[in-house]
Design a protein around this motif. Structure first.
Motif, PDB file in Angstrom:
ATOM      1  N   PRO A  71       0.673  -1.405   0.366  1.00 51.92           N
ATOM      2  CA  PRO A  71      -0.141   0.117  -0.382  1.00 51.92           C
ATOM      3  C   PRO A  71       0.889   1.091   0.217  1.00 51.92           C
ATOM      4  O   PRO A  71       0.661   2.381  -0.415  1.00 51.92           O
ATOM      5  CB  PRO A  71      -1.374  -0.106   1.375  1.00 51.92           C
ATOM      6  CG  PRO A  71      -0.309  -1.047   2.155  1.00 51.92           C
ATOM      7  CD  PRO A  71       0.617  -2.110   1.281  1.00 51.92           C
ATOM      8  N   ILE A  72       2.643   0.846   0.613  1.00 46.83           N
ATOM      9  CA  ILE A  72       3.183   2.391   0.684  1.00 46.83           C
ATOM     10  C   ILE A  72       4.250   1.893   0.573  1.00 46.83           C
ATOM     11  O   ILE A  72       5.047   0.476   0.858  1.00 46.83           O
ATOM     12  CB  ILE A  72       3.196   2.789   1.621  1.00 46.83           C
ATOM     13  CG1 ILE A  72       1.787   3.533   2.159  1.00 46.83           C
ATOM     14  CG2 ILE A  72       5.011   3.535   1.528  1.00 46.83           C
ATOM     15  CD1 ILE A  72       2.594   3.895   3.778  1.00 46.83           C
ATOM     16  N   LEU A  73       4.834   2.647  -1.202  1.00 52.35           N
ATOM     17  CA  LEU A  73       6.326   1.563  -1.410  1.00 52.35           C
ATOM     18  C   LEU A  73       6.715   2.709  -1.335  1.00 52.35           C
ATOM     19  O   LEU A  73       6.663   3.637  -1.869  1.00 52.35           O
ATOM     20  CB  LEU A  73       5.787   1.325  -3.564  1.00 52.35           C
ATOM     21  CG  LEU A  73       7.210   0.416  -3.852  1.00 52.35           C
ATOM     22  CD1 LEU A  73       7.432  -0.996  -2.779  1.00 52.35           C
ATOM     23  CD2 LEU A  73       6.703   0.470  -4.974  1.00 52.35           C
ATOM     24  N   LEU A  74       8.189   2.884  -1.053  1.00 57.31           N
ATOM     25  CA  LEU A  74       9.518   3.246  -1.048  1.00 57.31           C
ATOM     26  C   LEU A  74      10.445   3.435  -2.004  1.00 57.31           C
ATOM     27  O   LEU A  74      11.225   2.179  -2.219  1.00 57.31           O
ATOM     28  CB  LEU A  74      10.132   3.385   0.926  1.00 57.31           C
ATOM     29  CG  LEU A  74       9.467   3.621   2.133  1.00 57.31           C
ATOM     30  CD1 LEU A  74      10.347   3.453   3.002  1.00 57.31           C
ATOM     31  CD2 LEU A  74       8.382   4.732   1.989  1.00 57.31           C
ATOM     32  N   SER A  75      10.947   4.285  -2.162  1.00 59.63           N
ATOM     33  CA  SER A  75      11.538   3.659  -3.334  1.00 59.63           C
ATOM     34  C   SER A  75      12.777   5.436  -4.214  1.00 59.63           C
ATOM     35  O   SER A  75      12.063   6.492  -3.487  1.00 59.63           O
ATOM     36  CB  SER A  75      10.921   3.567  -4.744  1.00 59.63           C
ATOM     37  OG  SER A  75      11.329   3.066  -6.616  1.00 59.63           O
ATOM     38  N   ASN A  76      13.670   4.405  -4.896  1.00 61.43           N
ATOM     39  CA  ASN A  76      14.649   5.474  -5.585  1.00 61.43           C
ATOM     40  C   ASN A  76      13.484   6.404  -6.905  1.00 61.43           C
ATOM     41  O   ASN A  76      14.444   7.073  -7.692  1.00 61.43           O
ATOM     42  CB  ASN A  76      16.332   5.897  -5.416  1.00 61.43           C
ATOM     43  CG  ASN A  76      16.289   4.740  -6.476  1.00 61.43           C
ATOM     44  OD1 ASN A  76      15.704   3.367  -6.918  1.00 61.43           O
ATOM     45  ND2 ASN A  76      17.294   4.225  -6.187  1.00 61.43           N
ATOM     46  N   ASN A  77      12.839   6.040  -7.196  1.00 64.20           N
ATOM     47  CA  ASN A  77      12.092   6.428  -8.484  1.00 64.20           C
ATOM     48  C   ASN A  77      10.774   6.245  -8.604  1.00 64.20           C
ATOM     49  O   ASN A  77      10.074   5.957  -7.805  1.00 64.20           O
ATOM     50  CB  ASN A  77      13.038   5.521  -9.654  1.00 64.20           C
ATOM     51  CG  ASN A  77      12.600   4.237  -9.850  1.00 64.20           C
ATOM     52  OD1 ASN A  77      11.148   3.718  -9.715  1.00 64.20           O
ATOM     53  ND2 ASN A  77      13.141   2.860  -9.426  1.00 64.20           N
ATOM     54  N   ARG A  95      11.776  16.324  -9.670  1.00 65.86           N
ATOM     55  CA  ARG A  95      11.486  15.384 -10.495  1.00 65.86           C
ATOM     56  C   ARG A  95      10.261  15.010 -11.853  1.00 65.86           C
ATOM     57  O   ARG A  95       9.273  15.419 -11.660  1.00 65.86           O
ATOM     58  CB  ARG A  95      12.404  13.897 -10.597  1.00 65.86           C
ATOM     59  CG  ARG A  95      11.033  13.352 -10.016  1.00 65.86           C
ATOM     60  CD  ARG A  95      11.758  12.777  -8.459  1.00 65.86           C
ATOM     61  NE  ARG A  95      12.719  12.100  -7.920  1.00 65.86           N
ATOM     62  CZ  ARG A  95      13.601  12.247  -6.635  1.00 65.86           C
ATOM     63  NH1 ARG A  95      12.603  13.196  -5.817  1.00 65.86           N
ATOM     64  NH2 ARG A  95      14.387  11.816  -6.100  1.00 65.86           N
ATOM     65  N   PRO A  96      10.633  15.237 -13.364  1.00 65.95           N
ATOM     66  CA  PRO A  96       9.634  15.496 -14.208  1.00 65.95           C
ATOM     67  C   PRO A  96       8.705  13.976 -13.564  1.00 65.95           C
ATOM     68  O   PRO A  96       8.894  12.748 -12.705  1.00 65.95           O
ATOM     69  CB  PRO A  96      10.121  14.821 -15.127  1.00 65.95           C
ATOM     70  CG  PRO A  96      11.408  15.588 -14.884  1.00 65.95           C
ATOM     71  CD  PRO A  96      12.046  14.769 -13.420  1.00 65.95           C
ATOM     72  N   ILE A  97       7.244  13.775 -13.055  1.00 65.70           N
ATOM     73  CA  ILE A  97       6.167  12.991 -12.427  1.00 65.70           C
ATOM     74  C   ILE A  97       5.186  12.027 -13.798  1.00 65.70           C
ATOM     75  O   ILE A  97       5.204  13.755 -14.459  1.00 65.70           O
ATOM     76  CB  ILE A  97       5.663  13.183 -11.402  1.00 65.70           C
ATOM     77  CG1 ILE A  97       6.187  13.692 -10.404  1.00 65.70           C
ATOM     78  CG2 ILE A  97       4.583  12.637 -11.004  1.00 65.70           C
ATOM     79  CD1 ILE A  97       7.284  12.965 -10.148  1.00 65.70           C
ATOM     80  N   GLU A  98       4.990  11.362 -14.255  1.00 68.34           N
ATOM     81  CA  GLU A  98       4.159  10.874 -15.520  1.00 68.34           C
ATOM     82  C   GLU A  98       2.902  11.360 -14.727  1.00 68.34           C
ATOM     83  O   GLU A  98       2.461  11.344 -13.690  1.00 68.34           O
ATOM     84  CB  GLU A  98       4.762   9.429 -15.018  1.00 68.34           C
ATOM     85  CG  GLU A  98       5.805   9.121 -15.708  1.00 68.34           C
ATOM     86  CD  GLU A  98       6.156   9.899 -16.734  1.00 68.34           C
ATOM     87  OE1 GLU A  98       5.082   9.999 -18.412  1.00 68.34           O
ATOM     88  OE2 GLU A  98       7.379   9.980 -17.460  1.00 68.34           O
ATOM     89  N   LYS A  99       1.472  11.472 -15.876  1.00 66.97           N
ATOM     90  CA  LYS A  99       0.260  11.762 -15.786  1.00 66.97           C
ATOM     91  C   LYS A  99      -0.062  10.951 -14.910  1.00 66.97           C
ATOM     92  O   LYS A  99      -1.785  11.046 -14.585  1.00 66.97           O
ATOM     93  CB  LYS A  99      -0.034  12.431 -16.530  1.00 66.97           C
ATOM     94  CG  LYS A  99      -0.017  13.225 -16.891  1.00 66.97           C
ATOM     95  CD  LYS A  99       0.075  14.647 -18.139  1.00 66.97           C
ATOM     96  CE  LYS A  99       0.561  15.737 -18.687  1.00 66.97           C
ATOM     97  NZ  LYS A  99      -0.560  16.387 -18.874  1.00 66.97           N
ATOM     98  N   GLU A 100      -0.095   9.975 -14.635  1.00 67.90           N
ATOM     99  CA  GLU A 100      -0.522   8.114 -14.124  1.00 67.90           C
ATOM    100  C   GLU A 100      -0.993   8.564 -12.408  1.00 67.90           C
ATOM    101  O   GLU A 100      -1.613   8.202 -11.916  1.00 67.90           O
ATOM    102  CB  GLU A 100       0.489   7.264 -13.987  1.00 67.90           C
ATOM    103  CG  GLU A 100       2.124   7.602 -12.931  1.00 67.90           C
ATOM    104  CD  GLU A 100       2.776   5.960 -13.563  1.00 67.90           C
ATOM    105  OE1 GLU A 100       2.656   5.259 -12.541  1.00 67.90           O
ATOM    106  OE2 GLU A 100       3.187   6.039 -14.415  1.00 67.90           O
ATOM    107  N   PHE A 101      -0.351   9.518 -12.321  1.00 63.65           N
ATOM    108  CA  PHE A 101      -0.763  10.444 -10.535  1.00 63.65           C
ATOM    109  C   PHE A 101      -1.516  10.934 -10.489  1.00 63.65           C
ATOM    110  O   PHE A 101      -1.802  11.975 -11.190  1.00 63.65           O
ATOM    111  CB  PHE A 101       0.307  10.246  -9.914  1.00 63.65           C
ATOM    112  CG  PHE A 101       2.129   9.600  -9.231  1.00 63.65           C
ATOM    113  CD1 PHE A 101       1.381   8.397  -8.913  1.00 63.65           C
ATOM    114  CD2 PHE A 101       2.954   9.737 -11.017  1.00 63.65           C
ATOM    115  CE1 PHE A 101       2.557   7.362  -8.594  1.00 63.65           C
ATOM    116  CE2 PHE A 101       4.002   8.627 -10.382  1.00 63.65           C
ATOM    117  CZ  PHE A 101       3.529   7.459  -8.912  1.00 63.65           C
TER     118      PHE A 101
END
Length: 143
Positions: A71-77, A95-101
């Motif tokens: 449910p919560i994912l920690l990541s470097n990307n 950083r550029p973020i995709e529009k999927e969010f």
């Protein structure tokens, strides 16, 4: 898409993120938390375990378990392998973020204010932007 700019003048990201994460989980959402700083990800992980005495916020670091189930994912990307619709940028580095969010939480310290201003200006008019600052112990929306 909505981007919330949180200027961290009092509390660090690891203190703020458990509150944001809980609200997202309460609405059956998923969250991706992004930072290039592995020590910060460790601090956030610890905070998610201890934020509430009676429970913890289930999470994992990317690549250390079944990412898709978290449910919560920690990541470097900023790749939401957990299908999150919400992303928190915790390290202050836009950083550029995709529009999927659907929503982006951009947390930044005062030392990254110029970076935040550049990010604000770079967003298209289609993106709803909000600026939040700490006033004592409360968050208030800025101009």
């Amino acid at each position: 898409m909505q981007v919330d700019f949180y200027q961290l003048t009092r509390d660090p990201a690891e203190k703020i993120l458990p509150v944001i994460a809980q609200r997202i989980l309460d609405d059956d959402g998923r969250l991706l938390i992004v930072s290039d700083d592995s020590a910060q990800l460790d601090a956030i992980s610890s905070a998610l375990w201890t934020a509430k005495a009676e429970s913890f916020l289930a999470h994992a670091k990317a690549g250390e378990g079944e990412d898709a189930l978290q449910p919560i994912l920690l990541s470097n990307n900023a790749e939401a392998s957990n299908k999150a619709r919400f992303v928190a940028i915790a390290d202050g580095n836009w950083r550029p973020i995709e529009k999927e969010f659907d929503r982006i939480f951009y947390l930044f310290p005062p030392s990254h204010t110029d970076n935040a201003r550049a990010a604000w200006r770079s967003l298209s008019d289609e993106v709803e932007r909000r600026y939040w600052k700490q006033d004592g112990g409360k968050w208030v929306q800025g101009p």
